[in-house]
Write a protein that holds these residues in place. Structure first.
Motif, PDB file in Angstrom:
ATOM      1  N   UNK A   1       0.845  -1.194   0.000  1.00 21.82           N
ATOM      2  CA  UNK A   1       0.000   0.000   0.000  1.00 21.82           C
ATOM      3  C   UNK A   1       0.878   1.241   0.000  1.00 21.82           C
ATOM      4  N   UNK A   2       0.293   2.345  -0.391  1.00 18.99           N
ATOM      5  CA  UNK A   2       1.005   3.623  -0.408  1.00 18.99           C
ATOM      6  C   UNK A   2       0.758   4.375  -1.694  1.00 18.99           C
ATOM      7  N   UNK A   3       1.402   5.524  -1.797  1.00 17.61           N
ATOM      8  CA  UNK A   3       1.291   6.360  -2.993  1.00 17.61           C
ATOM      9  C   UNK A   3       2.062   5.730  -4.144  1.00 17.61           C
ATOM     10  N   UNK A   4       1.730   6.102  -5.384  1.00 12.33           N
ATOM     11  CA  UNK A   4       2.530   5.625  -6.523  1.00 12.33           C
ATOM     12  C   UNK A   4       3.976   6.113  -6.399  1.00 12.33           C
ATOM     13  N   UNK A   5       4.906   5.351  -6.963  1.00 11.43           N
ATOM     14  CA  UNK A   5       6.317   5.736  -6.916  1.00 11.43           C
ATOM     15  C   UNK A   5       6.547   7.090  -7.581  1.00 11.43           C
ATOM     16  N   UNK A   6       7.502   7.864  -7.062  1.00 10.34           N
ATOM     17  CA  UNK A   6       7.838   9.141  -7.714  1.00 10.34           C
ATOM     18  C   UNK A   6       8.349   8.901  -9.137  1.00 10.34           C
ATOM     19  N   UNK A   7       8.190   9.888  -9.977  1.00 13.10           N
ATOM     20  CA  UNK A   7       8.659   9.839 -11.369  1.00 13.10           C
ATOM     21  C   UNK A   7      10.124   9.400 -11.425  1.00 13.10           C
ATOM     22  N   UNK A   8      10.420   8.412 -12.260  1.00 13.86           N
ATOM     23  CA  UNK A   8      11.797   7.979 -12.470  1.00 13.86           C
ATOM     24  C   UNK A   8      12.324   6.987 -11.451  1.00 13.86           C
ATOM     25  N   UNK A   9      11.546   6.652 -10.428  1.00 11.42           N
ATOM     26  CA  UNK A   9      12.004   5.710  -9.400  1.00 11.42           C
ATOM     27  C   UNK A   9      11.480   4.311  -9.697  1.00 11.42           C
ATOM     28  N   UNK A  10      12.272   3.296  -9.372  1.00 13.20           N
ATOM     29  CA  UNK A  10      11.824   1.908  -9.530  1.00 13.20           C
ATOM     30  C   UNK A  10      11.669   1.219  -8.173  1.00 13.20           C
ATOM     31  N   UNK A  11      12.219   1.831  -7.115  1.00 16.01           N
ATOM     32  CA  UNK A  11      12.100   1.304  -5.758  1.00 16.01           C
ATOM     33  C   UNK A  11      11.476   2.356  -4.854  1.00 16.01           C
ATOM     34  N   UNK A  12      10.773   1.874  -3.831  1.00 20.40           N
ATOM     35  CA  UNK A  12      10.129   2.777  -2.881  1.00 20.40           C
ATOM     36  C   UNK A  12      11.137   3.203  -1.812  1.00 20.40           C
ATOM     37  N   UNK A  13      11.470   4.491  -1.750  1.00 25.02           N
ATOM     38  CA  UNK A  13      12.423   4.946  -0.726  1.00 25.02           C
ATOM     39  C   UNK A  13      11.812   4.824   0.669  1.00 25.02           C
ATOM     40  N   UNK A  14      12.583   4.259   1.605  1.00 25.79           N
ATOM     41  CA  UNK A  14      12.093   4.138   2.982  1.00 25.79           C
ATOM     42  C   UNK A  14      12.156   5.494   3.664  1.00 25.79           C
ATOM     43  N   UNK A  15      11.322   5.659   4.689  1.00 28.47           N
ATOM     44  CA  UNK A  15      11.305   6.912   5.441  1.00 28.47           C
ATOM     45  C   UNK A  15      12.501   6.942   6.385  1.00 28.47           C
ATOM     46  N   UNK A  16      13.111   8.123   6.505  1.00 26.25           N
ATOM     47  CA  UNK A  16      14.302   8.288   7.337  1.00 26.25           C
ATOM     48  C   UNK A  16      14.144   9.483   8.263  1.00 26.25           C
ATOM     49  N   UNK A  17      14.853   9.391   9.403  1.00 26.80           N
ATOM     50  CA  UNK A  17      14.943  10.518  10.312  1.00 26.80           C
ATOM     51  C   UNK A  17      15.960  11.500   9.739  1.00 26.80           C
ATOM     52  N   UNK A  18      16.054  12.680  10.340  1.00 24.80           N
ATOM     53  CA  UNK A  18      16.974  13.703   9.838  1.00 24.80           C
ATOM     54  C   UNK A  18      18.430  13.240   9.868  1.00 24.80           C
ATOM     55  N   UNK A  19      18.771  12.290  10.769  1.00 25.05           N
ATOM     56  CA  UNK A  19      20.151  11.789  10.830  1.00 25.05           C
ATOM     57  C   UNK A  19      20.395  10.630   9.865  1.00 25.05           C
ATOM     58  N   UNK A  20      19.383  10.272   9.069  1.00 35.28           N
ATOM     59  CA  UNK A  20      19.532   9.190   8.090  1.00 35.28           C
ATOM     60  C   UNK A  20      19.062   7.838   8.583  1.00 35.28           C
TER      61      UNK A  20
END
Length: 181
Positions: A22-41
């Motif tokens: 589930x989730x939003x469609x992938x951003x333009x040009x992406x083939x993998x879903x980026x995981x969410x990160x904190x400000x420190x990575x």
């Protein structure tokens, strides 16, 4: 709930690739879903201890060895063996999902620390660009995400004692008029 979640065991010679259902469609040009990160990575994890993305699709991070409770309706699971580079070989990685290469470049530069050392994650050189990475993998076992990298091995070139090896740059910096570093 515990009844609807399944325990997946990832062996010591495997990685686990998760596909979020589930989730939003992938951003333009992406083939993998980026995981969410904190400000420190650091990766943000859900209540089950799994990485999450706001996007639907295969996650750009993987799970290492261990036991995980994974809800079968939230994620699809794929277990993948480690990639091996044998003696007398080097591993060549082509990054498949990231930023396009800078204009005129055909090899993806890797990230380096201030001292010039290559920044690694699980032994893999890190780059913010798509393409063939400028650094190769030495003999050993590596956790290579098959959706993020194309992996291949080639024979290593050995320079015998008493001989000289010559390396020439195939990357030319037209603005500077010399081979790029």
């Amino acid at each position: 709930s515990a009844e609807t979640s399944k325990v997946t065991e990832v062996g010591t010679d495997q990685i686990c690739i998760l596909k979020q259902e589930s989730g939003d469609p992938l951003p333009e040009g992406r083939i993998l879903a980026p995981v969410q990160r904190q400000s420190d990575g650091a990766i943000i994890k859900n209540a089950m201890g799994l990485p999450e993305s706001q996007f639907k699709g295969e996650l750009d991070e993987y799970l290492g060895p261990g036991k995980y409770r994974i809800h079968p309706y939230m994620y699809k699971v794929k277990l993948v063996p480690w990639s091996q580079v044998g003696a007398g070989q080097v591993g060549v990685l082509t990054k498949l999902d990231s930023l396009p290469l800078p204009a005129g470049a055909f090899i993806a530069p890797v990230k380096r620390a201030q001292q010039g050392n290559v920044l690694l994650k699980d032994g893999i050189p890190q780059s913010e660009y798509k393409g063939i990475l400028e650094e190769v993998l030495k003999p050993g076992n590596y956790r290579v995400h098959p959706g993020l990298y194309k992996f291949e091995t080639v024979p290593a070139v050995k320079v015998e004692a008493g001989l000289v090896g010559v390396v020439t740059s195939a990357h030319w910096d037209a603005d500077a008029g010399w081979p790029a570093p």
